[in-house]
Design a protein around this motif. Structure first.
Motif, PDB file in Angstrom:
ATOM      1  N   ILE A 177      -7.498   2.862 -20.164  1.00 39.87           N
ATOM      2  CA  ILE A 177      -6.705   2.814 -19.037  1.00 39.87           C
ATOM      3  C   ILE A 177      -5.917   1.921 -18.785  1.00 39.87           C
ATOM      4  O   ILE A 177      -4.793   1.938 -18.247  1.00 39.87           O
ATOM      5  CB  ILE A 177      -7.807   3.349 -17.838  1.00 39.87           C
ATOM      6  N   SER A 190       1.940   2.464  -2.289  1.00 41.08           N
ATOM      7  CA  SER A 190       1.027   3.097  -3.445  1.00 41.08           C
ATOM      8  C   SER A 190       2.028   3.751  -4.172  1.00 41.08           C
ATOM      9  O   SER A 190       3.130   3.932  -3.698  1.00 41.08           O
ATOM     10  CB  SER A 190      -0.148   3.711  -3.018  1.00 41.08           C
ATOM     11  N   ASN A 244     -16.272   1.242  -9.817  1.00 37.96           N
ATOM     12  CA  ASN A 244     -15.134   1.424 -10.727  1.00 37.96           C
ATOM     13  C   ASN A 244     -15.292   0.062 -11.645  1.00 37.96           C
ATOM     14  O   ASN A 244     -15.223  -0.742 -11.035  1.00 37.96           O
ATOM     15  CB  ASN A 244     -14.115   1.708 -10.350  1.00 37.96           C
ATOM     16  N   ARG A 245     -14.875   0.038 -13.119  1.00 42.77           N
ATOM     17  CA  ARG A 245     -14.359  -0.891 -13.890  1.00 42.77           C
ATOM     18  C   ARG A 245     -15.835  -1.802 -14.105  1.00 42.77           C
ATOM     19  O   ARG A 245     -15.830  -3.166 -14.003  1.00 42.77           O
ATOM     20  CB  ARG A 245     -13.377  -1.894 -13.215  1.00 42.77           C
ATOM     21  N   ASP A 256     -15.222  -0.284 -17.053  1.00 45.40           N
ATOM     22  CA  ASP A 256     -13.797  -1.131 -17.231  1.00 45.40           C
ATOM     23  C   ASP A 256     -13.426  -0.370 -18.677  1.00 45.40           C
ATOM     24  O   ASP A 256     -13.694  -0.518 -19.701  1.00 45.40           O
ATOM     25  CB  ASP A 256     -13.952  -2.514 -17.402  1.00 45.40           C
ATOM     26  N   ASP A 257     -12.268   0.386 -18.439  1.00 49.18           N
ATOM     27  CA  ASP A 257     -11.838   1.298 -19.547  1.00 49.18           C
ATOM     28  C   ASP A 257     -10.550   0.522 -20.188  1.00 49.18           C
ATOM     29  O   ASP A 257      -9.311   0.542 -19.510  1.00 49.18           O
ATOM     30  CB  ASP A 257     -11.521   2.554 -18.887  1.00 49.18           C
ATOM     31  N   ASP A 292      -0.785   6.128   1.041  1.00 48.81           N
ATOM     32  CA  ASP A 292      -0.513   4.730   1.022  1.00 48.81           C
ATOM     33  C   ASP A 292       0.954   4.361   0.940  1.00 48.81           C
ATOM     34  O   ASP A 292       1.663   4.550  -0.049  1.00 48.81           O
ATOM     35  CB  ASP A 292      -1.249   4.161   0.038  1.00 48.81           C
ATOM     36  N   LYS A 300     -11.665  -0.496  -0.749  1.00 48.44           N
ATOM     37  CA  LYS A 300     -10.789  -1.847  -0.412  1.00 48.44           C
ATOM     38  C   LYS A 300      -9.594  -1.778  -1.481  1.00 48.44           C
ATOM     39  O   LYS A 300      -9.486  -0.895  -2.319  1.00 48.44           O
ATOM     40  CB  LYS A 300     -11.884  -2.886  -1.144  1.00 48.44           C
ATOM     41  N   GLY A 301      -8.651  -2.783  -1.206  1.00 45.92           N
ATOM     42  CA  GLY A 301      -7.536  -2.811  -2.033  1.00 45.92           C
ATOM     43  C   GLY A 301      -7.597  -2.968  -3.701  1.00 45.92           C
ATOM     44  O   GLY A 301      -8.684  -3.787  -4.067  1.00 45.92           O
ATOM     45  N   GLY A 302      -6.875  -2.548  -4.420  1.00 47.20           N
ATOM     46  CA  GLY A 302      -7.056  -2.484  -6.078  1.00 47.20           C
ATOM     47  C   GLY A 302      -8.210  -2.272  -6.472  1.00 47.20           C
ATOM     48  O   GLY A 302      -8.530  -2.720  -7.493  1.00 47.20           O
ATOM     49  N   VAL A 303      -9.231  -1.523  -5.970  1.00 49.48           N
ATOM     50  CA  VAL A 303     -10.589  -1.094  -6.760  1.00 49.48           C
ATOM     51  C   VAL A 303     -10.292   0.141  -7.716  1.00 49.48           C
ATOM     52  O   VAL A 303     -10.993   0.399  -8.441  1.00 49.48           O
ATOM     53  CB  VAL A 303     -11.570  -0.766  -5.727  1.00 49.48           C
ATOM     54  N   GLY A 304      -9.092   0.728  -7.557  1.00 48.96           N
ATOM     55  CA  GLY A 304      -8.809   1.953  -8.368  1.00 48.96           C
ATOM     56  C   GLY A 304      -8.738   3.434  -7.767  1.00 48.96           C
ATOM     57  O   GLY A 304      -8.579   4.332  -8.297  1.00 48.96           O
ATOM     58  N   LYS A 305      -8.365   3.068  -6.433  1.00 50.58           N
ATOM     59  CA  LYS A 305      -8.336   4.514  -5.594  1.00 50.58           C
ATOM     60  C   LYS A 305      -7.108   5.526  -6.281  1.00 50.58           C
ATOM     61  O   LYS A 305      -7.481   6.747  -6.329  1.00 50.58           O
ATOM     62  CB  LYS A 305      -7.742   4.216  -4.213  1.00 50.58           C
ATOM     63  N   THR A 306      -6.149   4.980  -6.453  1.00 51.26           N
ATOM     64  CA  THR A 306      -4.700   5.581  -6.847  1.00 51.26           C
ATOM     65  C   THR A 306      -5.174   6.139  -8.292  1.00 51.26           C
ATOM     66  O   THR A 306      -4.858   7.237  -8.610  1.00 51.26           O
ATOM     67  CB  THR A 306      -3.649   4.861  -6.905  1.00 51.26           C
ATOM     68  N   THR A 307      -5.603   5.485  -9.394  1.00 52.09           N
ATOM     69  CA  THR A 307      -5.949   5.867 -10.475  1.00 52.09           C
ATOM     70  C   THR A 307      -7.134   6.998 -10.630  1.00 52.09           C
ATOM     71  O   THR A 307      -6.760   8.303 -11.390  1.00 52.09           O
ATOM     72  CB  THR A 307      -6.620   4.605 -11.504  1.00 52.09           C
ATOM     73  N   ALA A 311      -1.976   2.031 -18.495  1.00 54.42           N
ATOM     74  CA  ALA A 311      -1.261   1.639 -17.373  1.00 54.42           C
ATOM     75  C   ALA A 311      -0.046   0.564 -17.545  1.00 54.42           C
ATOM     76  O   ALA A 311       0.825   0.558 -16.838  1.00 54.42           O
ATOM     77  CB  ALA A 311      -2.251   0.974 -16.238  1.00 54.42           C
TER      78      ALA A 311
HETATM   79  N1  LIG Z   1     -11.703   2.462 -14.914  1.00 56.28           N
HETATM   80  C1  LIG Z   1     -10.667   1.462 -15.079  1.00 56.28           C
HETATM   81  N2  LIG Z   1     -10.821   0.713 -16.232  1.00 56.28           N
HETATM   82  C2  LIG Z   1      -9.788  -0.020 -16.433  1.00 56.28           C
HETATM   83  N3  LIG Z   1      -8.587  -0.131 -15.388  1.00 56.28           N
HETATM   84  C3  LIG Z   1      -8.711   0.423 -14.265  1.00 56.28           C
HETATM   85  C4  LIG Z   1      -9.647   1.090 -13.912  1.00 56.28           C
HETATM   86  N4  LIG Z   1      -9.473   1.777 -12.827  1.00 56.28           N
HETATM   87  C5  LIG Z   1      -8.268   1.061 -12.249  1.00 56.28           C
HETATM   88  N5  LIG Z   1      -7.614   0.283 -13.449  1.00 56.28           N
HETATM   89  C6  LIG Z   1      -6.543  -0.410 -12.993  1.00 56.28           C
HETATM   90  O1  LIG Z   1      -6.864  -1.451 -11.836  1.00 56.28           O
HETATM   91  C7  LIG Z   1      -5.630  -1.549 -11.318  1.00 56.28           C
HETATM   92  C8  LIG Z   1      -5.700  -0.976  -9.650  1.00 56.28           C
HETATM   93  O2  LIG Z   1      -6.017   0.309  -9.785  1.00 56.28           O
HETATM   94  P1  LIG Z   1      -5.344   1.259  -8.630  1.00 56.28           P
HETATM   95  O3  LIG Z   1      -3.908   1.056  -8.350  1.00 56.28           O
HETATM   96  O4  LIG Z   1      -5.668   2.615  -8.942  1.00 56.28           O
HETATM   97  O5  LIG Z   1      -5.972   0.640  -7.264  1.00 56.28           O
HETATM   98  P2  LIG Z   1      -6.096   1.115  -5.932  1.00 56.28           P
HETATM   99  O6  LIG Z   1      -7.336   0.955  -5.238  1.00 56.28           O
HETATM  100  O7  LIG Z   1      -5.215   2.423  -5.526  1.00 56.28           O
HETATM  101  O8  LIG Z   1      -5.004  -0.068  -5.498  1.00 56.28           O
HETATM  102  P3  LIG Z   1      -4.164  -0.211  -3.892  1.00 56.28           P
HETATM  103  O9  LIG Z   1      -5.345  -0.488  -3.055  1.00 56.28           O
HETATM  104  O10 LIG Z   1      -3.216  -1.239  -4.352  1.00 56.28           O
HETATM  105  O11 LIG Z   1      -3.732   1.069  -3.404  1.00 56.28           O
HETATM  106  C9  LIG Z   1      -4.439  -0.829 -12.004  1.00 56.28           C
HETATM  107  O12 LIG Z   1      -3.662  -1.620 -12.759  1.00 56.28           O
HETATM  108  C10 LIG Z   1      -5.354   0.250 -12.849  1.00 56.28           C
HETATM  109  O13 LIG Z   1      -4.721   0.595 -14.223  1.00 56.28           O
END
Ligand SMILES: Nc1ncnc2c1ncn2[C@@H]1O[C@H](COP(=O)(O)OP(=O)(O)OP(=O)(O)O)[C@@H](O)[C@H]1O
Ligand SMILES: [Mg+2]
Length: 255
Positions: free
Chosen positions: A220, A43, A188-189, A216-217, A40, A10-17, A224
Motif C-alpha cells: 500500500i 482529502s 491500522n498500520r 503496515d502494508d 473532508d 484522527k488525522g492521517g490514520v488511514g481513513k481515506t485509504t 501510494a
Molecule cells: N495499512 C497501511 N499500510 C501502509 N500505509 C498505509 C496504510 N494505511 C494508510 N497508509 C498510508 O498512510 C497515509 C495516510 O493515509 P490516509 O490519507 O488514508 O489517512 P487519512 O486518515 O485519510 O488522512 P487525513 O486525516 O489527512 O484525511 C497515506 O500515505 C497512506 O498511503
C-alpha cells in the motif's frame, strides 16, 4: 434504504485509504451502485478511487447563494441546489462520488444547511450502500449531514495514544448522540504486536462489535507513492483481503 458506512478517526490514520478499499470491495462484490461521499475538504478520496472531482457540494451551495442574491427567479432555491449538486456527482464504474467541499460552520442549523442535508438524504437514498470518508474528528457526524449511520468505523494508529483516541472518540460520539447500529474499530498500520494486548480492553470500553487489525502494508505504501488509485491495487493485497472479509460479513448480514 441505504446502508451507510462512516469512516472516522484522527488525522492521517488511514481513513481515506480504508474508505477507498471499502468502496472498491463493495463494487467487487456486486453491492452496487455505491455512493462515495468525500466529506473532508482537504482529502482526496477521488484520487484514491481513480476519478477527478471538478465541483463540490460546498461550491454548489455558494453558487446558489450568489445567484439568489442576484434575484433568482422561477426555480426555487432548493430545486436549483438539487440540480447543481447532482451536477457535482462523478460517475464511475459501480460507484458515484460526491465531494462536500468546504463545510458550513460547526453547529450551523441555518436554512442552507438544512436544505443541503435533505438533498444529500435524497441522493443517498438512491444507493444501496453509501461510504462516508470524514475529516479528522467527528465534526461531520455532529453536523448531522447524515441522519443515521449503520456502521461507524473508527480508525486508529497502533499506539497507546491511538487506543486512548478510540476511547475518546467513542465517548464523544455518545455525548454528541451520534446514532449508529454497529461499531467497528480498525487499528491500522501495525508494525510490532505489542498493542494487541490492549485490544480486549478497548473493545470492552467502546462496546465495539468488531476490531480489525491491519498491518503496515509495504505494498500500500509503495503503491501510494506511485499511483494513488487503489482500484489498481492487486486482488492479492493482504489489506484488501481483510477489507473484503468485512464486506462479506455485511453482505451476509443483510442477505
Ligand atoms: N495499512 C497501511 N499500510 C501502509 N500505509 C498505509 C496504510 N494505511 C494508510 N497508509 C498510508 O498512510 C497515509 C495516510 O493515509 P490516509 O490519507 O488514508 O489517512 P487519512 O486518515 O485519510 O488522512 P487525513 O486525516 O489527512 O484525511 C497515506 O500515505 C497512506 O498511503
Ligand atoms: Mg483522508
Amino acid at each position: 434504504m441505504s446502508y451507510l458506512i462512516a469512516v472516522s478517526g484522527k488525522g492521517g490514520v488511514g481513513k481515506t485509504t480504508i474508505s477507498s478499499l471499502i468502496v472498491r470491495q463493495l463494487v467487487a462484490n456486486g453491492m452496487t451502485p455505491v455512493l462515495a461521499i468525500d466529506a473532508d475538504p482537504n482529502s482526496c478520496l477521488d484520487a484514491a478511487l481513480g476519478v477527478k472531482v471538478e465541483k463540490t457540494v460546498g461550491g454548489a451551495r455558494e453558487e446558489v447563494r450568489q445567484e439568489s442574491q442576484n434575484g433568482l427567479t422561477g426555480v426555487s432555491k432548493q430545486e436549483m441546489l438539487q440540480l447543481k449538486i447532482s451536477e457535482s456527482l462523478v460517475e464511475a464504474h459501480g460507484f458515484d462520488l460526491i465531494a462536500m467541499g468546504r463545510p458550513e460552520g460547526a453547529g450551523c442549523y441555518c436554512y442552507a444547511n438544512n436544505v443541503l442535508k435533505s438533498v444529500i438524504a435524497q441522493i443517498s437514498g438512491q444507493y444501496p450502500y453509501v461510504v462516508l470518508d470524514n475529516e479528522a474528528g467527528l465534526e461531520n457526524l455532529s453536523r448531522r449531514i447524515v441522519q443515521k449511520v449503520d456502521m461507524l468505523v473508527l480508525v486508529a494508529d497502533p499506539s497507546n495514544s491511538g487506543m486512548e483516541t478510540l476511547k475518546r472518540l467513542y465517548t464523544l460520539a455518545n455525548e454528541m448522540e451520534i446514532k449508529y447500529d454497529r461499531l467497528l474499530l480498525i487499528v491500522n498500520r501495525l508494525r510490532s504486536g505489542s498493542i494487541l494486548d490492549r485490544i480486549d480492553e478497548i473493545k470492552a470500553f467502546t462496546k465495539a462489535d468488531d476490531v480489525i487489525v491491519l498491518e503496515d502494508d509495504a505494498e500500500i505504501a509503495s503503491f501510494a507513492e506511485k499511483s494513488e488509485n487503489f482500484l489498481q491495487l492487486p486482488d492479492t493485497n493482504k489489506t484488501l483481503k481483510k477489507i473484503n472479509e468485512l464486506i462479506l460479513t455485511i453482505k451476509t448480514k443483510l442477505a
